[in-house]
Scaffold this motif. Structure first.
Motif, PDB file in Angstrom:
ATOM      1  N   SER A  82       0.839  -1.196   0.000  1.00 14.98           N
ATOM      2  CA  SER A  82       0.000   0.000   0.000  1.00 14.98           C
ATOM      3  C   SER A  82       0.875   1.249   0.000  1.00 14.98           C
ATOM      4  O   SER A  82       1.830   1.343   0.763  1.00 14.98           O
ATOM      5  N   THR A  83       0.530   2.195  -0.856  1.00 16.96           N
ATOM      6  CA  THR A  83       1.221   3.499  -0.836  1.00 16.96           C
ATOM      7  C   THR A  83       0.467   4.485   0.046  1.00 16.96           C
ATOM      8  O   THR A  83       0.977   5.554   0.361  1.00 16.96           O
ATOM      9  N   GLU A  84      -0.738   4.117   0.447  1.00 16.74           N
ATOM     10  CA  GLU A  84      -1.579   5.006   1.254  1.00 16.74           C
ATOM     11  C   GLU A  84      -1.016   5.216   2.656  1.00 16.74           C
ATOM     12  O   GLU A  84      -1.290   6.235   3.289  1.00 16.74           O
ATOM     13  N   ILE A  85      -0.230   4.237   3.136  1.00 17.90           N
ATOM     14  CA  ILE A  85       0.217   4.320   4.536  1.00 17.90           C
ATOM     15  C   ILE A  85       1.687   4.733   4.662  1.00 17.90           C
ATOM     16  O   ILE A  85       2.295   4.566   5.710  1.00 17.90           O
ATOM     17  N   VAL A 165      -5.865   4.338   7.561  1.00 19.01           N
ATOM     18  CA  VAL A 165      -6.805   3.852   6.535  1.00 19.01           C
ATOM     19  C   VAL A 165      -8.220   4.373   6.792  1.00 19.01           C
ATOM     20  O   VAL A 165      -8.895   4.857   5.884  1.00 19.01           O
ATOM     21  N   LYS A 167      -9.155   6.916   8.785  1.00 20.43           N
ATOM     22  CA  LYS A 167      -9.234   8.383   8.948  1.00 20.43           C
ATOM     23  C   LYS A 167     -10.382   8.778   9.883  1.00 20.43           C
ATOM     24  O   LYS A 167     -11.162   9.690   9.597  1.00 20.43           O
ATOM     25  N   LYS A 178       2.719   7.477   9.916  1.00 18.85           N
ATOM     26  CA  LYS A 178       3.281   6.897   8.683  1.00 18.85           C
ATOM     27  C   LYS A 178       4.796   6.756   8.799  1.00 18.85           C
ATOM     28  O   LYS A 178       5.370   5.750   8.377  1.00 18.85           O
ATOM     29  N   GLU A 218     -10.511  -3.166   3.215  1.00 18.57           N
ATOM     30  CA  GLU A 218     -10.490  -1.892   2.471  1.00 18.57           C
ATOM     31  C   GLU A 218     -11.245  -2.027   1.153  1.00 18.57           C
ATOM     32  O   GLU A 218     -12.010  -1.140   0.764  1.00 18.57           O
TER      33      GLU A 218
END
Length: 371
Positions: A82-85, A165, A167, A178, A218
């Motif tokens: 995941s690049t979101e975290i 994730v 929020k 992060k 997710e």
């Protein structure tokens, strides 16, 4: 039962459920299960500040000594898929600089540690490790501290990752989390590895499985009306892999006890997951997405029925957890401890279900169901 929300275990709350009344009865007569549970709860409360200090010091050292934090972020993102975290390269330096203040870092650690999951789990791991030590005749206090704290750190990691994730809390600190995440994982691995190659191997397998569950969780957020039973069961790996693997490793991944601990902890965690979905739905004002309550509500076209079946599902998970008690070796020293633990899970789930019935939010929940 050692969490931050103490209302769940007030006298009034315990009196409101059948398992709660059994807990009070055991407390009154000082049953072995109650005494062991209380012993580990009090030990955890006494030791928690020292654990926190070790955690902050280790994290501080890792962050300060990392000469290439960008690569660290990228490697972590690749590992968890995941690049979101993770942070963008341009965001790293100001965040790293901020977290190189010991007091700032300690504040962030304390925020992560203020979690029901963490606070309820510490006494459980200590009890399981001692039970396994009694069974094997192998007592090693330093090994116990390393293996228990390593798995607590892994659970700590799930807290900031979930917050990033979802929020739904700590919005001002998500970028700090992060940056911290890869170093928390490294600290966890370093401690868990003290248990030996097999213990570390089982942790790695469990960590990978938990990420599969989290990823599916997710994914289901974007297609809540199409989710299948198989998908939700798979997404529950986020619960059973974390707790089941930790249970197994409290017996240093040795059979038969390691496998029995896995069964008991994995199923109990899934049972807690159901209660957590009920609790979150009350607090959020809508049926949690994704969740068993949502799955059942949509199929039955009846929100009240959906939650009723979720409580039944939690009881099925607990029945499965209690099978593990029947598999324990004859005369196992901590059987009553586990029996009491499962009773607290049953009370937790029933307590939140009762709160939901009193809240009478059915029409509000119906209006907010995904179409």
């Amino acid at each position: 039962m050692s969490g931050k929300d103490q209302s769940v275990i007030s006298k009034e709350s315990l009196m409101s459920t059948k398992p709660g009344k059994q807990i009070m009865k055991q407390a009154l007569f000082k049953s072995k299960g109650y005494k062991l549970f209380t012993k580990y709860k009090e030990e955890t409360e006494a030791e928690f500040p020292n654990f926190t200090e070790r955690f902050v010091q280790g994290l501080f050292h890792e962050i300060k000594s990392d000469s290439d934090p960008s690569s660290t972020q990228q490697a972590f993102g690749n590992e968890v898929g995941s690049t979101e975290i993770i942070l963008n390269s341009s965001e790293i330096e100001p965040i790293k600089s901020k977290l190189e203040s010991y007091d700032v870092l300690k504040d962030r650690v304390n925020r992560i540690l203020n979690s029901n999951f963490v606070k309820m789990t510490f006494p459980v791991f200590n009890g399981l490790f001692d039970g396994a030590s009694d069974y094997s005749g192998r007592h090693d206090p330093q090994l116990k501290q390393d293996v228990v704290e390593g798995h607590i750190l892994a659970i700590d990691l799930s807290e900031p990752m979930d917050r990033i994730v979802d929020k739904d809390e700590d919005l001002d600190f998500l970028d700090d989390y992060k940056l911290m995440n890869p170093y928390i994982l490294k600290l966890a691995r370093d401690k868990i590895s003290k248990g030996g190659d097999q213990v570390l191997k089982k942790f790695e397998e469990g960590f990978k499985d938990a990420r599969i569950g989290q990823y599916l969780d997710e994914k289901l957020k974007s297609k809540p009306t199409d989710m299948t039973e198989e998908e939700i069961t798979l997404s529950y790996k986020k619960y059973r892999s974390v707790m089941g693997t930790a249970g197994r490793n409290m017996a240093l991944a040795e059979r038969p006890l390691g496998e029995i601990f896995y069964l008991g902890m994995a199923r109990a965690a899934e049972g807690v997951g159901c209660g957590n979905e009920i609790e979150d739905s009350i607090k959020n004002g809508f049926v949690k997405i994704p969740s068993w309550p949502l799955y059942y509500s949509l199929l039955a076209n009846d929100v009240k029925k959906g939650f009723e079946l979720t409580l039944e599902k939690s009881n099925l998970y607990l029945q499965d957890a209690r099978l593990a008690l029947e598999l324990l070796p004859e005369g196992f020293s901590h059987k009553e401890f586990l029996e009491f633990l499962f009773l607290t899970v049953e009370h937790y789930n029933q307590y939140w279900y009762n709160k939901l019935l009193k809240a009478n939010k059915w029409s509000e929940f119906e209006s907010k169901l995904p179409k």
